[in-house]
Scaffold this active site. Structure first.
Site, PDB file in Angstrom:
ATOM      1  N   VAL B  14       1.986  -3.463   2.069  1.00 53.74           N
ATOM      2  CA  VAL B  14       0.618  -3.646   1.576  1.00 53.74           C
ATOM      3  C   VAL B  14       0.533  -3.260   0.096  1.00 53.74           C
ATOM      4  CG1 VAL B  14      -1.785  -2.932   1.847  1.00 53.74           C
ATOM      5  CG2 VAL B  14      -0.342  -3.235   3.868  1.00 53.74           C
ATOM      6  N   ARG B  46      10.416   7.641  -2.751  1.00 50.11           N
ATOM      7  CA  ARG B  46      11.738   7.340  -3.307  1.00 50.11           C
ATOM      8  C   ARG B  46      11.598   6.365  -4.479  1.00 50.11           C
ATOM      9  NH1 ARG B  46      12.658   8.135   2.146  1.00 50.11           N
ATOM     10  NH2 ARG B  46      11.828   6.081   2.601  1.00 50.11           N
ATOM     11  N   LYS B 202      -9.188   2.404  15.845  1.00 49.13           N
ATOM     12  CA  LYS B 202     -10.126   1.396  15.345  1.00 49.13           C
ATOM     13  C   LYS B 202     -11.432   1.435  16.124  1.00 49.13           C
ATOM     14  CE  LYS B 202      -6.254  -1.355  13.721  1.00 49.13           C
ATOM     15  NZ  LYS B 202      -5.243  -2.358  14.117  1.00 49.13           N
ATOM     16  N   GLY B 305      -0.510  -7.447   8.264  1.00 44.67           N
ATOM     17  CA  GLY B 305       0.313  -8.165   7.294  1.00 44.67           C
ATOM     18  C   GLY B 305      -0.026  -7.726   5.888  1.00 44.67           C
TER      19      GLY B 305
END
Lengths: 440, 440
Positions: B14, B46, B202, B305
């Site tokens: 994202v 990282r 949710k 996604g």
């Protein structure tokens, strides 16, 4: 807490629901808005019809919208005048405005937006498109970080009711319209609905918001459903499609002929029966949105009716009241993109053309040759009725690949004039609406 | 125009999309927000993995969120810590926050909301529920003038993918999970999804917004899909139903036992195959909302996604930036209603109970008698396998009318202990979700 005072213009089906909800849910609305919402007055043409509203009633709408004790004006009269003059007056006087008036917004939205800007007040109109379905706020705010490519929807319940019932029963347009009128889904004069003007107003509003461009009703290509026949519905079904009256707003990338542009149009079109919009029946509305990052979205619900429309009006009213309480304003219109509107002739869609022809050898080849000559590529051509003795007539159905509107129109003009063509039954657009598996 | 400076916490799927869209659509976003949006820094664990971000990278997240040149913090790390500490720090330092972190919001949303209030900044989290689907803003704003009665949705793509593929192919749960893992729809450790925790987070967020009440993950009754069998799917299909993992948030009117209350729950349930949610397949999400005035609404789209989630994050980011430019704040959370959460035992739904029993006369009567003794009214009972020689076993399926959860559970307990019962195959709830034509 100082109340927010509301002037209501009009008190028909929607207006009465607004008054009822303001009263019945007063505590909840006050908690959400941050202040009580009070009706300051209700302007109607015939006060004697609303005696229960007592002292709130007035026939002096202009006086009401400029009154010092009014903070917000809610307009549910509809039509261009006197709504426009009243709202411009209200905005000038520093009142925020909530309106459900799609015709006015589509004709003169920019003038209202400018008046709101000049006074630093809010102009909200969620109820103007697709009734209770939260649509304008998602387009304007939720998708503000995305690039909307297409908005395509069923935004007129009357025509969707008629087309659904033609599809379910095989009824003719006239019979389905009669049923819709009898059940109260169509008005005595149905032209605003069946000729597509109502949907065209909504398309103008949706395109303006989606593409940050001023699109008015005059920019919208508009065809209604009067010419849709039971035969068209059957032909759609044979192709695995249904016919819906669609409002389509699209962004088209720049090409050799034009810079990036937008198109807004309303017409009955065949869509695949598997598309989510195909299942939207009766008087329901649904709007399909495609955005670059978000992908495909759909919004579904009741597009009209007193209570659903009042729900949208009250949602706006709470937002406006909250902004007043906090001393701010909601997000404004923006038309920064100013994209040109694409002329309809340059639009590219697929077509379903149905012709009555002389039943003899070589006709199919003549017909398909005319498509080729105009650069319209054919996906499928089918001839029926050959040799079945029906007075020497055969039916030819041609489905094209994506072709320019102007080229298709020219083809159909030529076909109509050919000796071997008895008549052009119908020309319908086929919209795949971005679904995969439908050849382009 | 002074830019709005954005600190990004996390740079996974994202986060990278957020950075990409901020760069590629910089001009459009600036026009909509009223100021350019600039990435001030990106905190990752990282830094060497993201060398292309150059000087923007830091591993000092705490330092980044309190930096003077940062206006807004976007959090896409996920999980409770360190996200909570960082966001509380950011809010305390007067930064607005945009987050996609459903787990944190469901566990400790009120603490974040209070911190935002204390500093007078924004806390937005559209991406936390149903990815790209504009849902929280419509619930909070568009429906602010209405009374939401129910929110029921498919809000987890992984489990919907698994259930859809079980339904399409007759596959077992294990095989469908394996396929989902192979295709990247399920994670190596799928428990957060398949055990319902993700959906429960949710549900807590949705119930809080819909009912203006603080509901946390601990208030949500949660069952996952591990126990759903191919047999359950087939049984649903025989009833004209499909099985979906639903997050259901409901408002229940006061009755003799309780004042007005809310319920939030997640479980696999049978729903009529004709319900709009039934057609939502694969990894898609959809949420069905019922409000008093608006009626039934549905929102549909991609729930997860990189790009869809980034779309929701950027929508919030533009809103926050616009508020900063105008010197205001968006609408706040409100929990004024403070409705009690209904204990699961008092919930009333319908049930589909499947039992393996001894195949002999009188057993059906014994079984149905137990339902009656517990006050659970039966809508239909069916016995199969009688006399077909399968080792003296028969299958009994009972579908109840609406009954209290506690009464049903007591019935099933007793049934499981009966000598004539070999085993209880499954107990599934049947949710009609307000559709007409489904007996209650």
């Amino acid at each position: 807490m100082k109340p927010i005072r509301v002037a209501l213009l009009g008190c028909g089906t929607v207006g009465r629901e607004v008054v009822r909800l303001l009263r019945e849910q007063a505590d909840e609305l006050a908690a959400r808005a941050g202040a009580p919402l009070e009706v300051a007055g209700v302007a109607v043409r015939r006060p004697h019809k609303h005696a229960d509203l007592g002292d709130l009633l007035t026939s002096d709408a202009t006086g009401l919208v400029t009154r010092d004790d009014v903070d917000v004006v809610v307009e549910v009269i509809g039509g261009i005048e006197p709504a426009r003059a009243l709202l411009l007056e209200a905005l000038k006087a520093g009142k925020s405005v909530v309106t459900a008036n799609k015709a006015l917004l589509a004709e003169d939205g920019p003038a209202l937006a400018e008046a709101a800007d000049a006074s630093g007040v809010d102009l909200y109109y969620e109820a103007a498109v697709a009734g209770a379905i939260p649509l304008l706020r998602p387009l304007r705010e939720s998708l503000a970080g995305d690039r909307i490519m297409r908005v395509a929807g069923i935004v007129n319940g009357t025509t969707n009711f008629i087309l659904s019932s033609m599809s379910a029963s095989g009824a003719s347009y006239a019979d389905a319209l009669e049923e819709a009128t009898r059940l109260g889904y169509a008005e005595a004069d149905p032209s605003a609905d069946v000729d597509g003007y109502d949907a065209a107003s909504k398309a103008a509003i949706l395109a303006s918001l989606a593409f940050h461009t001023r699109v008015t009703a005059a920019d919208v290509h508009c065809e209604g459903i009067r010419a849709v026949t039971a035969g068209d519905i059957a032909a759609a079904s044979a192709m695995g499609c249904v016919i819906k009256l669609l409002a389509i707003c699209e962004r088209t990338p720049a090409d050799e002929s034009m810079p990036e542009s937008v198109s807004a149009r309303v017409y009955p079109a065949m869509i695949p029966a598997t598309h989510p919009l195909a299942a939207v029946d009766g008087a329901f509305n649904a709007v399909f949105v495609e955005a670059e990052a978000a992908g495909q979205l759909m919004f579904y619900g009741q597009g009209a009716g007193g209570a659903p429309t009042a729900s949208a009006v009250l949602g706006d009213l709470v937002a406006v009241a909250r902004n007043r309480v906090l001393g701010g304003r909601g997000p404004r219109e923006s038309a920064y993109a100013s994209l040109p509107v694409r002329p309809m002739g340059t639009l590219r869609t697929r077509y379903h053309v149905s012709l009555e022809v002389v039943d003899r050898a070589g006709v199919l080849s003549t017909i398909t040759g005319e498509f080729a000559r105009h650069g319209v590529s054919i996906a499928a051509a089918r001839q029926t009725g050959e040799g079945d003795g029906n007075n020497g007539s055969a039916r030819i159905v041609v489905v094209t690949h994506r072709a320019a509107e102007a080229a298709l129109a020219a083809t159909v003009d030529v076909l109509a004039g050919l000796d071997v063509v008895h008549g052009v039954h119908s020309v319908l657009r086929v919209e795949d609406l971005g679904r995969k598996g439908v050849a382009g």
